[in-house]
Design a protein around this motif. Structure first.
Motif, PDB file in Angstrom:
ATOM      1  N   THR A  28      -6.517  -8.759  -2.283  1.00  0.00           N
ATOM      2  CA  THR A  28      -6.762  -8.212  -1.271  1.00  0.00           C
ATOM      3  C   THR A  28      -6.655  -6.498  -1.554  1.00  0.00           C
ATOM      4  O   THR A  28      -5.888  -6.225  -2.851  1.00  0.00           O
ATOM      5  CB  THR A  28      -5.869  -8.277   0.078  1.00  0.00           C
ATOM      6  N   GLU A  29      -6.715  -5.662  -0.939  1.00  0.00           N
ATOM      7  CA  GLU A  29      -6.662  -4.201  -1.074  1.00  0.00           C
ATOM      8  C   GLU A  29      -5.543  -3.622   0.046  1.00  0.00           C
ATOM      9  O   GLU A  29      -5.849  -4.100   1.222  1.00  0.00           O
ATOM     10  CB  GLU A  29      -7.760  -3.584  -1.173  1.00  0.00           C
ATOM     11  N   GLU A  30      -4.858  -2.779  -0.206  1.00  0.00           N
ATOM     12  CA  GLU A  30      -3.799  -2.292   0.605  1.00  0.00           C
ATOM     13  C   GLU A  30      -4.023  -0.575   0.384  1.00  0.00           C
ATOM     14  O   GLU A  30      -4.055  -0.031  -0.502  1.00  0.00           O
ATOM     15  CB  GLU A  30      -2.226  -2.573   0.631  1.00  0.00           C
ATOM     16  N   PHE A  32      -1.271   2.887   1.355  1.00  0.00           N
ATOM     17  CA  PHE A  32      -0.031   3.217   1.894  1.00  0.00           C
ATOM     18  C   PHE A  32       0.174   4.518   1.349  1.00  0.00           C
ATOM     19  O   PHE A  32      -0.284   4.929   0.354  1.00  0.00           O
ATOM     20  CB  PHE A  32       0.947   2.196   1.898  1.00  0.00           C
ATOM     21  N   LYS A  55       3.314   2.669   5.803  1.00  0.00           N
ATOM     22  CA  LYS A  55       2.012   2.143   6.015  1.00  0.00           C
ATOM     23  C   LYS A  55       1.412   2.356   7.215  1.00  0.00           C
ATOM     24  O   LYS A  55       0.248   2.185   7.649  1.00  0.00           O
ATOM     25  CB  LYS A  55       2.008   0.507   6.068  1.00  0.00           C
ATOM     26  N   LYS A  85      -4.595   3.594  -2.996  1.00  0.00           N
ATOM     27  CA  LYS A  85      -5.041   2.214  -2.787  1.00  0.00           C
ATOM     28  C   LYS A  85      -4.451   1.266  -3.887  1.00  0.00           C
ATOM     29  O   LYS A  85      -4.644   1.855  -5.017  1.00  0.00           O
ATOM     30  CB  LYS A  85      -6.388   2.459  -2.790  1.00  0.00           C
ATOM     31  N   TYR A 105       0.902  -5.765  -7.848  1.00  0.00           N
ATOM     32  CA  TYR A 105       0.220  -4.798  -7.303  1.00  0.00           C
ATOM     33  C   TYR A 105      -0.276  -3.930  -8.406  1.00  0.00           C
ATOM     34  O   TYR A 105       0.273  -3.575  -9.430  1.00  0.00           O
ATOM     35  CB  TYR A 105       1.299  -4.018  -6.522  1.00  0.00           C
TER      36      TYR A 105
END
Length: 346
Positions: A28-30, A32, A55, A85, A105
């Motif tokens: 997935t991608e996050e 923050f 976040k 990202k 990550y």
């Protein structure tokens, strides 16, 4: 057999969709924010400096949380807020070492970055006004040291030394809790009492150049500071030193040499007297004067106790100092040399 052959493409299609779905949930991608300040955190059996992330969307009033895992390809920039990202990969538990994160990550891109103005709070400050009472350089004004790495404040309230924890700091607000002070009684306590009252009421702040102003929750100015510029002698005083002479006599090379570490950020000196560990607060310090608080030491018995006893006695009696190159001399109130140190080689 015909029915089976009819359903076979459907089953294969469902399996492929299922696999695709699992694959999509694995990576997935996050997005923050990463703070421009690393803070001390507990990790396993020891301490380390952790990234802090947020976040949410209101960066001006962010509540930061520790981020223990590394971010592959990301470069931390002290003093800069970075919105990034990252790709998040869920690892097979069988491949993850004990106490390690099961998530990997990887840095993808930097979306934006700004100066983290909270870093301007760090350092040494001297009170210039307190509840509308003005102070100048000749008055015994309270002092404040802000350590954002440890989320701690310390200083002197004009009578006693104090320490406290920063519970939360944003670009606009700062909260201090659990303030502890020494218990010395001074002839005049009104400044100390007012200052400690102000510490408990601090809510928001404003930085203007070398000036720091704190306000209470009603927005009323309660205490202001100016940045303290350390003198060259004070800067050179800090660090690790090895004692070579006590009361003018060279230390016997057959015994363990006393050592001292001087931390001006924490206003603490500590070390070993050749047998026992010791520590003491630095109550006050100026260009050449130093006031050392009560020295506390462990009580281990050693073969030769005399050097250690003489060392601590002379250290406690020291009231001034002189730094010249790699040497440091302490003197008693009569101006007689008590201890000579040499700078420890790193």
């Amino acid at each position: 057999m015909k029915k089976v052959s009819l359903f076979l493409p459907i089953i294969v299609s469902l399996v492929l969709q299922s696999c695709g779905s699992l694959k999509n949930t694995k990576n997935t991608e996050e997005v923050f924010w990463v703070s421009g300040i690393k803070t001390e955190c507990s990790a396993g059996a020891g301490k380390m400096n952790c990234l802090n992330i947020y976040k949410g969307n209101n960066i001006a009033d962010a509540t930061w949380e520790f981020f223990y895992a590394p971010i592959e390809g990301f470069t931390f920039e002290e003093g800069m807020l970075q919105k990034i990202k990252v790709r998040v990969e869920r690892l097979n538990p069988k491949d993850v070492p004990a106490d390690a994160s099961s998530l990997k990550y990887t840095f993808i891109e930097k979306i934006e970055s700004h100066v983290d103005i909270r870093t301007y709070l760090a350092g040494e400050w001297n009170v210039t006004s307190l509840f509308n009472r003005e102070f100048n350089e000749t008055t015994n004004a309270p002092s404040l040291s802000i350590d954002l790495n440890k989320n701690r404040v310390s200083g002197n309230d004009s009578c006693n030394n104090y320490t406290g924890q920063i519970s939360n700091v944003t670009s606009q607000s700062l909260k201090i809790r659990t303030v502890a002070t020494t218990r010395r009684s001074c002839f005049i306590m009104d400044v100390a009492n007012s200052y400690n009252k102000a510490l408990g009421e601090i809510n928001t702040y404003l930085i203007k150049g070398n000036n720091l102003i704190f306000f209470n929750k009603e927005g009323k100015k309660i205490v202001s500071f100016t940045k303290s510029a350390k003198k060259e002698s004070e800067v050179s005083l800090g660090g690790n030193w090895i004692a070579t002479r006590i009361e003018g006599a060279p230390i016997n090379r057959m015994v363990k040499t006393p050592r001292i570490n001087i931390s001006l950020d924490e206003m603490i000196l500590s070390g070993n007297n050749g047998c026992n560990d010791y520590t003491a607060q630095i109550n006050k310090i100026s260009e050449s004067k130093i006031e050392i608080g009560h020295i506390a030491a462990t009580q281990k018995m050693c073969r030769d106790m005399q050097v250690g006893a003489d060392y601590l006695k002379m250290l406690q009696n020291s009231v001034s100092f002189k730094v010249k190159g790699d040497s440091l001399k302490f003197y008693n109130k009569e101006g007689v040399e008590t201890i000579l140190f040499l700078k420890a080689v790193k």
